[in-house]
Design a protein around this motif. Structure first.
Motif, PDB file in Angstrom:
ATOM      1  N   MET A  47     -55.071  22.805  94.229  1.00 52.08           N
ATOM      2  CA  MET A  47     -53.657  22.744  94.597  1.00 52.08           C
ATOM      3  C   MET A  47     -53.386  23.661  95.786  1.00 52.08           C
ATOM      4  O   MET A  47     -52.728  23.254  96.761  1.00 52.08           O
ATOM      5  CB  MET A  47     -52.793  23.153  93.406  1.00 52.08           C
ATOM      6  N   ASN A 226     -41.655  24.171  82.708  1.00 50.21           N
ATOM      7  CA  ASN A 226     -42.495  23.024  83.056  1.00 50.21           C
ATOM      8  C   ASN A 226     -41.999  21.697  82.492  1.00 50.21           C
ATOM      9  O   ASN A 226     -42.598  20.656  82.794  1.00 50.21           O
ATOM     10  CB  ASN A 226     -43.932  23.250  82.567  1.00 50.21           C
ATOM     11  N   THR A 243     -38.843  20.817  88.339  1.00 52.15           N
ATOM     12  CA  THR A 243     -39.887  19.846  88.033  1.00 52.15           C
ATOM     13  C   THR A 243     -39.500  18.439  88.489  1.00 52.15           C
ATOM     14  O   THR A 243     -40.340  17.682  88.977  1.00 52.15           O
ATOM     15  CB  THR A 243     -40.169  19.836  86.523  1.00 52.15           C
ATOM     16  N   LEU A 246     -39.872  17.812  92.298  1.00 52.53           N
ATOM     17  CA  LEU A 246     -41.184  17.423  92.815  1.00 52.53           C
ATOM     18  C   LEU A 246     -41.301  15.916  93.000  1.00 52.53           C
ATOM     19  O   LEU A 246     -42.146  15.449  93.765  1.00 52.53           O
ATOM     20  CB  LEU A 246     -42.294  17.911  91.875  1.00 52.53           C
ATOM     21  N   TYR A 257     -48.885  14.063  99.322  1.00 50.94           N
ATOM     22  CA  TYR A 257     -49.608  14.958  98.431  1.00 50.94           C
ATOM     23  C   TYR A 257     -49.610  16.403  98.929  1.00 50.94           C
ATOM     24  O   TYR A 257     -49.456  17.328  98.129  1.00 50.94           O
ATOM     25  CB  TYR A 257     -51.041  14.469  98.258  1.00 50.94           C
ATOM     26  N   MET A 260     -46.288  18.032  98.340  1.00 51.57           N
ATOM     27  CA  MET A 260     -46.107  18.159  96.889  1.00 51.57           C
ATOM     28  C   MET A 260     -46.894  19.338  96.340  1.00 51.57           C
ATOM     29  O   MET A 260     -46.406  20.089  95.490  1.00 51.57           O
ATOM     30  CB  MET A 260     -46.536  16.875  96.182  1.00 51.57           C
ATOM     31  N   MET A 261     -48.121  19.532  96.828  1.00 48.34           N
ATOM     32  CA  MET A 261     -48.909  20.673  96.376  1.00 48.34           C
ATOM     33  C   MET A 261     -48.290  21.991  96.851  1.00 48.34           C
ATOM     34  O   MET A 261     -48.341  23.003  96.145  1.00 48.34           O
ATOM     35  CB  MET A 261     -50.343  20.558  96.892  1.00 48.34           C
ATOM     36  N   GLY A 263     -45.047  22.421  97.255  1.00 45.90           N
ATOM     37  CA  GLY A 263     -43.926  22.628  96.343  1.00 45.90           C
ATOM     38  C   GLY A 263     -44.379  23.110  94.979  1.00 45.90           C
ATOM     39  O   GLY A 263     -43.726  23.978  94.362  1.00 45.90           O
ATOM     40  N   SER A 264     -45.485  22.578  94.476  1.00 51.34           N
ATOM     41  CA  SER A 264     -46.015  23.042  93.193  1.00 51.34           C
ATOM     42  C   SER A 264     -46.436  24.500  93.268  1.00 51.34           C
ATOM     43  O   SER A 264     -46.254  25.264  92.308  1.00 51.34           O
ATOM     44  CB  SER A 264     -47.211  22.171  92.791  1.00 51.34           C
ATOM     45  N   THR A 265     -46.996  24.908  94.398  1.00 53.17           N
ATOM     46  CA  THR A 265     -47.381  26.315  94.570  1.00 53.17           C
ATOM     47  C   THR A 265     -46.165  27.221  94.542  1.00 53.17           C
ATOM     48  O   THR A 265     -46.171  28.273  93.885  1.00 53.17           O
ATOM     49  CB  THR A 265     -48.131  26.484  95.904  1.00 53.17           C
ATOM     50  N   MET A 267     -43.370  26.564  93.089  1.00 54.33           N
ATOM     51  CA  MET A 267     -42.817  26.538  91.733  1.00 54.33           C
ATOM     52  C   MET A 267     -43.559  27.479  90.798  1.00 54.33           C
ATOM     53  O   MET A 267     -42.988  28.012  89.843  1.00 54.33           O
ATOM     54  CB  MET A 267     -42.885  25.122  91.170  1.00 54.33           C
ATOM     55  N   GLY A 268     -44.864  27.680  91.037  1.00 52.32           N
ATOM     56  CA  GLY A 268     -45.637  28.546  90.162  1.00 52.32           C
ATOM     57  C   GLY A 268     -45.430  30.025  90.417  1.00 52.32           C
ATOM     58  O   GLY A 268     -45.796  30.856  89.576  1.00 52.32           O
TER      59      GLY A 268
END
Length: 293
Positions: A47, A226, A243, A246, A257, A260-261, A263-265, A267-268
């Motif tokens: 990710m 989550n 969530t 995303l 992609y 999105m990765m 954004g996921s980073t 979010m974490g």
């Protein structure tokens, strides 16, 4: 010759058993542990790798295991594609409210189940386990109809009530295990010294229970942070959580992609920061009750 003692040679001690070294066995367990670690960490690494490399390499058939050349364009794209801070703020409000209410109510319920004998106590414990076994998907329609009757659709308070339905049983059951491991004699000794039952709990039990409460709250926060299904069904696009946000990267032209990765980073990051602040308490809570005496 008379009067002279005959010296006898000392008897040799029986040979002691020598424990064979087991370097091969130890090395095997180390290799196994390393493989498990790699399997668990690789998705997170991929990710981050995809988030920092140019978007054109995200769908390249030839995988690139290192993000070179590095780029921050994916993060800029993630922040510009739609509102980012609004969904994150709403997710923090919902997750924080769920954890605070769940910890307070769950602590009182766990204390009642652990310390007081009442009619139907076993039935309550069985009910808690039964609720945890029910899949969340099976409760979608009843929860939606109930929230509609309460006029809580597309409201953060309705989402908090929804999350409490599956976080409260987990909190009660986990805290009950921590409270059971605290001897009742400590409370009784405090009450003999003049404390009330409430004072004995606050001065004796609660400090011992704090690590377990922190560990339980962290797990509850992660579950609420989550969660995707109910946030998608209950909230509208104007009030979506992080969530659901995303999903903005999936368009009619396909899925982006790399953003999105990114954004996921992002979010974490709140979960990682929260974990770094409470990691000591959380580690103590996970091992509480493991050793007696």
């Amino acid at each position: 010759m008379s009067g002279m003692s005959v010296l006898t040679p000392p008897t040799s001690a029986p040979p002691t058993a020598v424990r064979p070294n087991r370097p091969k066995s130890k090395a095997g367990w180390n290799v196994l542990g390393l493989l498990v670690f790699v399997v668990m960490v690789f998705p997170v690494y991929w990710m981050l790798n995809t988030a920092f490399k140019p978007a054109k390499y995200a769908i390249d058939p030839t995988p690139r295991f290192f993000p070179w050349p590095m780029s921050l364009e994916n993060f800029r794209r993630a922040l510009n594609i739609s509102d980012f801070w609004g969904p994150v703020e709403r997710s923090l409000i919902v997750s924080g409210s769920t954890v605070v209410i769940g910890a307070f109510v769950g602590l009182l319920a766990a204390l009642a189940i652990s310390r007081f004998a009442f009619r139907g106590r076993k039935l309550v414990i069985i009910s808690i386990l039964t609720v945890q076994m029910v899949p969340l998907v099976a409760m979608v329609i009843p929860v939606f109809l109930l929230l509609n009757q309460l006029h809580q659709i597309d409201k953060l308070s309705g989402l908090v009530l929804t999350y409490l339905t599956f976080i409260l049983p987990f909190t009660v059951w986990t805290l009950r295990g921590f409270i059971v491991n605290i001897p009742k004699e400590l409370e009784e000794a405090a009450m003999v010294d003049g404390c009330t039952r409430t004072g004995a709990f606050l001065r004796v039990v609660f400090p011992l229970l704090a690590p377990g409460l922190v560990a339980t709250s962290i797990f509850g926060f992660i579950q609420a942070w989550n969660e995707f299904l109910y946030a998608l069904l209950v909230m509208s696009q104007q009030h979506e959580t992080a969530t659901v946000w995303l999903g903005s990267f999936t368009t009619a032209h396909g899925t982006e992609y790399a953003p999105m990765m990114a954004g996921s980073t992002m979010m974490g990051i709140p979960v990682v920061i929260l974990f770094l602040f409470v990691q000591r308490k959380m580690a103590a809570g996970l091992t509480a009750g493991a050793v007696k005496g």
